[in-house]
Design a protein around this motif. Structure first.
Motif, mmCIF file in Angstrom:
data_model
loop_
_atom_site.group_PDB
_atom_site.id
_atom_site.type_symbol
_atom_site.label_atom_id
_atom_site.label_comp_id
_atom_site.label_asym_id
_atom_site.label_seq_id
_atom_site.Cartn_x
_atom_site.Cartn_y
_atom_site.Cartn_z
ATOM 1 N N ARG A 40 0.856 -1.201 0.000
ATOM 2 C CA ARG A 40 0.000 0.000 0.000
ATOM 3 C C ARG A 40 0.878 1.233 0.000
ATOM 4 N NH1 ARG A 40 -3.929 1.911 5.006
ATOM 5 N NH2 ARG A 40 -5.213 3.427 3.843
ATOM 6 N N VAL A 85 0.460 5.609 0.368
ATOM 7 C CA VAL A 85 -0.431 6.744 0.631
ATOM 8 C C VAL A 85 0.352 8.039 0.508
ATOM 9 C CG1 VAL A 85 -1.977 7.842 2.297
ATOM 10 C CG2 VAL A 85 -1.776 5.333 2.238
ATOM 11 N N VAL A 123 0.675 11.119 2.030
ATOM 12 C CA VAL A 123 0.196 11.481 3.364
ATOM 13 C C VAL A 123 -0.225 12.943 3.517
ATOM 14 C CG1 VAL A 123 1.448 9.643 4.538
ATOM 15 C CG2 VAL A 123 2.579 11.826 4.129
ATOM 16 N N GLU A 170 -2.674 6.181 -2.959
ATOM 17 C CA GLU A 170 -3.939 6.657 -2.406
ATOM 18 C C GLU A 170 -3.771 8.065 -1.821
ATOM 19 O OE1 GLU A 170 -5.229 4.010 0.644
ATOM 20 O OE2 GLU A 170 -4.434 2.225 -0.378
ATOM 21 N N ALA A 180 -4.543 10.645 1.382
ATOM 22 C CA ALA A 180 -4.660 10.487 2.831
ATOM 23 C C ALA A 180 -6.107 10.682 3.281
ATOM 24 C CB ALA A 180 -3.752 11.491 3.537
ATOM 25 N N GLN A 181 -6.471 10.001 4.336
ATOM 26 C CA GLN A 181 -7.784 10.153 4.953
ATOM 27 C C GLN A 181 -7.626 10.870 6.289
ATOM 28 O OE1 GLN A 181 -10.733 9.256 3.546
ATOM 29 N NE2 GLN A 181 -9.555 8.657 1.721
ATOM 30 N N TYR A 205 -0.485 7.559 9.458
ATOM 31 C CA TYR A 205 0.041 6.472 8.645
ATOM 32 C C TYR A 205 1.427 6.020 9.105
ATOM 33 C CZ TYR A 205 -3.898 7.447 5.615
ATOM 34 O OH TYR A 205 -5.181 7.617 5.129
#
Length: 293
Positions: free
Chosen positions: A166, A168, A170, A189, A191-192, A197
Motif C-alpha cells: 500500500r 499513501v 500522506v 492513495e 490520505a484520509q 500512517y
C-alpha cells in the motif's frame, strides 16, 4: 556604646542595599535615558520609528506585512518574508515555530482546526504562492504541484522489507490528485483525515520530483526568521518582485531595480551577515517616487 556585631552587620548590609538601589535603580537608568536623548540617538532610543505624511507608519527595526484586509499581498508593494510572531510581526509574541527540517508529514485531523502543516508543506505552499504572484517558477524539491510536501507512506508486507502492499500520499487529501499515480507498481492513495500512517507502519518516503536544484524562489521568501520580526529581505527576493512592482506602478523596471539597490545594505564590517533590503523603507520610497493613481 558599641553595637552588637549582628546589628552592625545588618546595618552595613542595609547601607549597601540603599547605595546600590540609588546607583543602579535611579542614577544608572536616568543616565541611559539622558544618553538616549543626545542628538543622533533619540530616534533609535524611541524605536527607530518611521513617519510618512505626518503619521508613524512603522519601525526600520521591525518588519510588517503589506497585505489587504483579507491577508492577500498588495501587488504594488514589495512583500516581506513570512512571520510566525503572533498573527505576523507582533513584537509581543516574537518567537520561532518548533517545526524542524525532519517534520515532513502533516497532521490531517477530522477537525480542520486540529490539523497542522509540517514545515515542508509550509515551505511548499509559500513557494507556490510566491511563484504565482511574481510570475516565476515556484517549484521546489520534495514539493507537489499543488503546494504540499511530496511524501509517501509506503507499507510493506514484512515491515521494513518485503513487497509493497500500500502507498499513501500522506499530505494530500480529497479532492486532490496524487502527485504520482503509482509507486513501484502500486497505486497511490490520498490520505484520509484522522489517520496516522506512520504509526500504522508506513515508511516515510519523501519524493524529490523534477524541480530545479536551485529554486527560483529564495529561502527567505518561504521561511520565517528566528524572531519573526526581521524587517529585511534578500536582494534575490527583491529581484523577483521587481517586474510585478514596476508593472503595477507603470514604472521602468530598471528604475525600480535602482531604487532597490539604493536601499540595500552590505555586510556588517564588510564580512558579517549578508546584504539585505529594508522592505518598509523601500516601499515608502516607492510611494514617494512612483505613486499609484
Amino acid at each position: 556604646m558599641r553595637l552588637p556585631s549582628w546589628l552592625s552587620q545588618h546595618l552595613a548590609a542595609l547601607r549597601a542595599v540603599l547605595v546600590f538601589t540609588v546607583l543602579l535603580g535611579l542614577v544608572y537608568p536616568l543616565a541611559l535615558v539622558a544618553v538616549g536623548r543626545l542628538p543622533g540617538l533619540a530616534g533609535r532610543a524611541d524605536g527607530s520609528l518611521v513617519e510618512a505624511g505626518g503619521k508613524t507608519v512603522g519601525s526600520v527595526l521591525i518588519g510588517q506585512s503589506f497585505t489587504d484586509a483579507d491577508g492577500n499581498p498588495v501587488p504594488r508593494y514589495f512583500q516581506s518574508r513570512p512571520s510566525v510572531a503572533g498573527d505576523g510581526y507582533d513584537p509581543t509574541a516574537t518567537a520561532a515555530s518548533n517545526l524542524g527540517p525532519e517534520g515532513v508529514v502533516d497532521t490531517v485531523a477530522a477537525d480542520p482546526d486540529e490539523s497542522r502543516q509540517s514545515l515542508l508543506t509550509l515551505v511548499c505552499a509559500r513557494s507556490r504562492a510566491v511563484g504565482e504572484l511574481d510570475g516565476v517558477d515556484g517549484r521546489r524539491p520534495y514539493c507537489t504541484p499543488d503546494g504540499v510536501g511530496a511524501v509517501l507512506a509506503v507499507f510493506r508486507a514484512d515491515g521494513l522489507t518485503g513487497r509493497i502492499t500500500r502507498v499513501v500520499s500522506v499530505n494530500q487529501v480529497a479532492p486532490a490528485t496524487p502527485f504520482v499515480g503509482s509507486w513501484q507498481g502500486v497505486p497511490v492513495e490520498l490520505a484520509q483525515p484522522g489517520h496516522d500512517y506512520v504509526a500504522e507502519g508506513g515508511i516515510v518516503t519523501p519524493v524529490r520530483g523534477d524541480a530545479p536544484d536551485k529554486p527560483a524562489v529564495p529561502a527567505d521568501a518561504v521561511t520565517a526568521s528566528g524572531s519573526g520580526l526581521d524587517p529585511h529581505i534578500s536582494p534575490a527576493y527583491a529581484e523577483i518582485q521587481v517586474a510585478r512592482v514596476a508593472r503595477e506602478r507603470g514604472a521602468d523596471p530598471a528604475a525600480i531595480r535602482k531604487l532597490v539597490e539604493e536601499h540595500t545594505t552590505g555586510r556588517a564590517l564588510g564580512f558579517m551577515g549578508e546584504p539585505a533590503v529594508n522592505v518598509l523603507e523601500l516601499n515608502l520610497a516607492l510611494d514617494a517616487r512612483f505613486p499609484t493613481r
